[in-house]
Structure formats: structure tokens, C-alpha cells
Motif scaffolding. Structure first.
Motif, short mmCIF file in Angstrom:
data_model
loop_
_atom_site.label_atom_id
_atom_site.label_comp_id
_atom_site.label_asym_id
_atom_site.label_seq_id
_atom_site.Cartn_x
_atom_site.Cartn_y
_atom_site.Cartn_z
N ILE A 120 0.19 -16.56 2.19
CA ILE A 120 -0.63 -15.57 2.89
C ILE A 120 -1.22 -14.56 1.91
O ILE A 120 -2.41 -14.26 1.95
CB ILE A 120 0.22 -14.87 3.97
CG1 ILE A 120 0.64 -15.87 5.05
CG2 ILE A 120 -0.54 -13.72 4.60
CD1 ILE A 120 1.80 -15.42 5.91
N LEU A 121 -0.38 -14.06 1.00
CA LEU A 121 -0.86 -13.06 0.06
C LEU A 121 -1.86 -13.67 -0.92
O LEU A 121 -2.84 -13.03 -1.31
CB LEU A 121 0.31 -12.41 -0.68
CG LEU A 121 1.20 -11.54 0.20
CD1 LEU A 121 2.24 -10.81 -0.63
CD2 LEU A 121 0.37 -10.53 0.98
N GLN A 122 -1.61 -14.90 -1.28
CA GLN A 122 -2.54 -15.62 -2.15
C GLN A 122 -3.92 -15.67 -1.49
O GLN A 122 -4.95 -15.42 -2.12
CB GLN A 122 -1.98 -17.04 -2.35
CG GLN A 122 -2.83 -17.99 -3.14
CD GLN A 122 -2.17 -19.37 -3.17
OE1 GLN A 122 -0.95 -19.48 -3.03
NE2 GLN A 122 -2.96 -20.42 -3.36
N PHE A 123 -3.88 -15.94 -0.20
CA PHE A 123 -5.13 -16.02 0.56
C PHE A 123 -5.78 -14.65 0.71
O PHE A 123 -7.01 -14.51 0.59
CB PHE A 123 -4.81 -16.61 1.95
CG PHE A 123 -6.01 -16.86 2.79
CD1 PHE A 123 -6.88 -17.92 2.52
CD2 PHE A 123 -6.31 -16.02 3.86
CE1 PHE A 123 -8.00 -18.14 3.32
CE2 PHE A 123 -7.43 -16.24 4.65
CZ PHE A 123 -8.27 -17.30 4.37
N LEU A 124 -4.97 -13.62 0.92
CA LEU A 124 -5.52 -12.26 1.06
C LEU A 124 -6.11 -11.77 -0.27
O LEU A 124 -7.06 -11.00 -0.28
CB LEU A 124 -4.45 -11.29 1.57
CG LEU A 124 -4.04 -11.48 3.03
CD1 LEU A 124 -2.94 -10.50 3.42
CD2 LEU A 124 -5.24 -11.34 3.97
N ASN A 125 -5.53 -12.24 -1.36
CA ASN A 125 -6.10 -11.92 -2.67
C ASN A 125 -7.49 -12.54 -2.81
O ASN A 125 -8.44 -11.88 -3.20
CB ASN A 125 -5.18 -12.43 -3.78
CG ASN A 125 -5.82 -12.31 -5.16
OD1 ASN A 125 -6.26 -11.24 -5.57
ND2 ASN A 125 -5.87 -13.43 -5.87
N GLU A 147 -5.79 -2.00 -4.70
CA GLU A 147 -6.64 -1.12 -5.48
C GLU A 147 -7.21 -0.02 -4.59
O GLU A 147 -7.25 -0.15 -3.37
CB GLU A 147 -7.76 -1.94 -6.14
CG GLU A 147 -7.17 -2.97 -7.10
CD GLU A 147 -8.23 -3.66 -7.94
OE1 GLU A 147 -8.69 -3.06 -8.93
OE2 GLU A 147 -8.59 -4.81 -7.61
N ASP A 148 -7.66 1.03 -5.24
CA ASP A 148 -8.17 2.19 -4.49
C ASP A 148 -9.22 1.78 -3.48
O ASP A 148 -9.16 2.16 -2.31
CB ASP A 148 -8.77 3.22 -5.45
CG ASP A 148 -7.69 3.97 -6.21
OD1 ASP A 148 -6.68 4.34 -5.57
OD2 ASP A 148 -7.82 4.15 -7.43
N TYR A 149 -10.16 0.97 -3.92
CA TYR A 149 -11.27 0.61 -3.04
C TYR A 149 -10.81 -0.25 -1.86
O TYR A 149 -11.54 -0.40 -0.88
CB TYR A 149 -12.36 -0.12 -3.83
CG TYR A 149 -12.16 -1.60 -4.00
CD1 TYR A 149 -12.74 -2.52 -3.11
CD2 TYR A 149 -11.37 -2.11 -5.04
CE1 TYR A 149 -12.55 -3.88 -3.24
CE2 TYR A 149 -11.18 -3.47 -5.18
CZ TYR A 149 -11.77 -4.34 -4.29
OH TYR A 149 -11.58 -5.69 -4.42
N ALA A 176 0.83 -1.21 0.00
CA ALA A 176 0.00 0.00 0.00
C ALA A 176 0.86 1.26 0.00
O ALA A 176 0.54 2.25 -0.66
CB ALA A 176 -0.93 -0.02 1.21
N SER A 177 1.98 1.20 0.73
CA SER A 177 2.83 2.39 0.84
C SER A 177 3.50 2.73 -0.49
O SER A 177 3.92 3.86 -0.71
CB SER A 177 3.89 2.18 1.92
OG SER A 177 4.91 1.32 1.44
N VAL A 211 -8.51 -8.57 -0.02
CA VAL A 211 -7.82 -7.56 0.80
C VAL A 211 -6.82 -6.83 -0.09
O VAL A 211 -6.67 -5.62 -0.01
CB VAL A 211 -7.11 -8.21 2.00
CG1 VAL A 211 -6.24 -7.20 2.73
CG2 VAL A 211 -8.13 -8.82 2.94
N ILE A 212 -6.14 -7.61 -0.94
CA ILE A 212 -5.27 -7.03 -1.96
C ILE A 212 -5.60 -7.71 -3.29
O ILE A 212 -6.48 -8.56 -3.35
CB ILE A 212 -3.77 -7.23 -1.66
CG1 ILE A 212 -3.50 -8.69 -1.31
CG2 ILE A 212 -3.29 -6.30 -0.56
CD1 ILE A 212 -2.05 -9.04 -1.34
N THR A 213 -4.87 -7.33 -4.34
CA THR A 213 -5.14 -7.88 -5.66
C THR A 213 -3.85 -8.40 -6.26
O THR A 213 -2.79 -7.86 -5.99
CB THR A 213 -5.75 -6.80 -6.57
OG1 THR A 213 -6.88 -6.22 -5.91
CG2 THR A 213 -6.20 -7.37 -7.91
N SER A 214 -3.96 -9.46 -7.05
CA SER A 214 -2.77 -9.98 -7.71
C SER A 214 -3.04 -10.19 -9.20
O SER A 214 -4.19 -10.31 -9.61
CB SER A 214 -2.35 -11.30 -7.07
OG SER A 214 -3.27 -12.32 -7.42
#
Ligand code: FES
Ligand code: FES
Lengths: 151, 151
Positions: free
Chosen positions: A45-50, A68-70, A17-18, A54-57
DNA sequence: TTCAAAAAAGACAATTTTATCTTTTATAAA
DNA sequence: TTTATAAAAGATAAAATTGTCTTTTTTGAA
């Protein structure tokens, strides 16, 4: 308190995000290095958050993770909830099967206050806020400042 | 938050303390039943707490666990410290190797407040206090009040 | 002094969490 | 259309926590 997986996840998300800039993405290797987290584990973890939005990949060359912005104004509790669930914030401090003011354990009244305060902290803090703090300087998401003697 | 071992330990100690009467002791089987904890595991925990002078035990017939006067005014943190250690109350909320205001993570300021509040709760509450609350009624250290449908 | 009761000690097993490695799938550019 | 790149998926492995079982030691009373 919260799991290591969750902590790695929060640090990774804050990092991404930063650095949010139009079209800029980061791959696992970069992210793991920047937040001092094991690469393969962070990938999971990131795969799961995607999956949990929570985030996008994006796969493939020039792919990677981004936010993403939203997604930027989500509270940190979204990350905790996705990985650990909300149970820590609901559980009895003495381990009774359910925490309730009707059948409270002897610590309930005091414990609930502290537990709710912690929950509130995660609820009122957004990804954007932490990312901005990081960019403003004086805050860290890795251990690369820690002197060897202190480890 | 804190380990299951620690929660079993606290419940067991509170139970023993609440029944403190001259010369009265309780064996593992009784204690485990009263606090809804696995018997053998609780035995290990109480054995450890005895070593750490949180409670006292005596072997042999008419033996068992009991709490001595000088042990009754210990804060609950003593139990947590013996079993889990103090790390939960010192750790960085985002998992950095050390929590410090010199090299803080972006959540440090808020997290530390909530974490300290939790620590304070365990520090200011004594075994005696919880035992008395239990005896006064309206507080529970087992799940035997929980309706089957809620489990 | 013997015996039974209880904790202590030690070995082991199951589960959960953390972590790694390999194979597959998606994708953008050449 | 081919190729290289990056995440996704799947299979394991290591470590930590939780839990059980057996044997030994202590101890009070008969
Ligand atoms: S019942 Fe124990 S904390 Fe609520
Ligand atoms: S540095 Fe993260 S909580 Fe203090």
C-alpha cells in the motif's frame, strides 16, 4: 464503505505525518506495528502511495517512508482516491449502472445527500489536521488501548 | 458501501412491492429481468429474505414472491441488516477494531456524523415509500433507460 | 393421483480483495 | 568498493464475495 487497504493506508500516512521531523524516516516494520496493520500488505500500500505522490520513500540504509511538506496539506480523499478510486462517491446506492438525477433510483435524493456528506468529510480533512489531532492526544490509530475483553 | 447482493435485494423487494396487488406473485425470472440482476444470484438473495421475513414466497405452480401487508412498512435498513448486517454503520472509518468515543480515531467525530446520516436514511425510508415513488414515475430500478453510449 | 411449475437446497466456479513470501534494486556508510 | 539495509517488484496464496448449475421439495390444477 472504503476498503481495508485504504484504511491501513490512511492510518499509516497519519502515523508518518504525526512523526514528521527533519530527516526522520520510518520503515515498514515500524509503521505496521504502530498502526496494527499486516506488514507485507502495508508495504504494498505504501509503495503504491509513494507512486501516487501521497508520501515519499527512500531505499537503502537510513531509508524509509516520510512525508514532505508539500504533501502534508493533502485532503484525505487523495489517499482514498489513489487506493479505492472515487467510485464509492459516485455510485448509485441501489447499484444502478450510473447514478443520475435524470434517471434516478427511488433512493437517489436521500442517498446522494448522505453520500456527498461523506465525500465532503474526506475532502475537507487534511493529513496535517489528523496528524495534529493525534499528537494532541485523545485519539488513536491502533488497537493497543482496547481491553482484551472487548475484542 | 453496501454489498451488491444487498443492492439487488433492495431493488427486487421494491419491484415486488410496487406491483403488490391481491394475489399477484412474481417468479425469479421476472424479478431478475425487471431489476437487471443475475437470476440465480437473485434467487439466493430472495430465498434468504424470505427466511428473514422481509418478503414472502410460495412454492409450486402459481407460486412466486410477494410482499405481505405487514411487511410493506419495514424500513430499508431491514433488508440491509438481513444481508450485510449492521457492521458498516458501526465500524470505524479508519478500520480500528472498534469505533468508540472513548478511544476514537482522529476521524471519528466527523466520520460518525456522516455514517449516522447514512444510517438514518436507511432507517427512515420504508419499502412502501420507495415502491410508491417508483409507481408515481420518474424513478427507475433497472438500467433499461441508459443509452448504450453511456455504458 | 399425476404432472408441471416454482422455490429451496446444495455443490461448485469465477472474481475480487486481502495477505504473504521471495527476489531484485537502490543507497548510504564504512 | 564493499556491505548492510530498506523499498520495489513479482509471484503466489488465502479468504470473501459474486455468480452459476443441478437436484430436491412443495404445491396447485387438471
Ligand atoms: S441513482 Fe441511485 S443513488 Fe443516484
Ligand atoms: S473510532 Fe474511527 S470512526 Fe469511530
Amino acid at each position: 464503505m472504503i476498503s481495508k487497504a485504504c484504511k491501513y493506508g490512511i492510518r499509516a500516512v497519519i502515523f508518518v505525518a504525526s512523526k514528521k521531523t527533519e530527516g526522520l524516516k520510518f520503515n515498514i516494520k515500524q509503521i505496521a506495528r504502530e498502526v496494527d496493520a499486516p506488514e507485507a500488505f502495508t508495504a504494498k500500500i505504501l509503495q503504491f502511495l509513494n507512486k501516487n505522490h501521497v508520501i515519499t520513500s527512500l531505499k537503502g540504509p537510513y531509508g524509509g517512508f516520510f512525508i514532505e511538506d508539500y504533501q502534508l496539506d493533502q485532503p484525505i480523499i487523495n489517499i482514498v482516491n489513489a487506493i479505492d478510486g472515487m467510485s464509492v462517491f459516485k455510485e448509485c446506492g441501489l447499484g444502478l449502472k450510473q447514478c443520475s438525477s435524470v434517471y434516478p433510483c427511488p433512493m437517489h435524493d436521500q442517498y446522494k445527500i448522505a453520500r456527498d456528506a461523506l465525500l465532503n468529510t474526506f475532502q475537507k480533512t487534511s493529513i496535517r489536521q489528523l496528524a495534529e489531532q493525534l499528537n494532541e492526544g485523545g485519539f488513536y490509530i491502533n488497537n493497543q488501548n482496547v481491553l482484551a475483553e472487548n475484542i
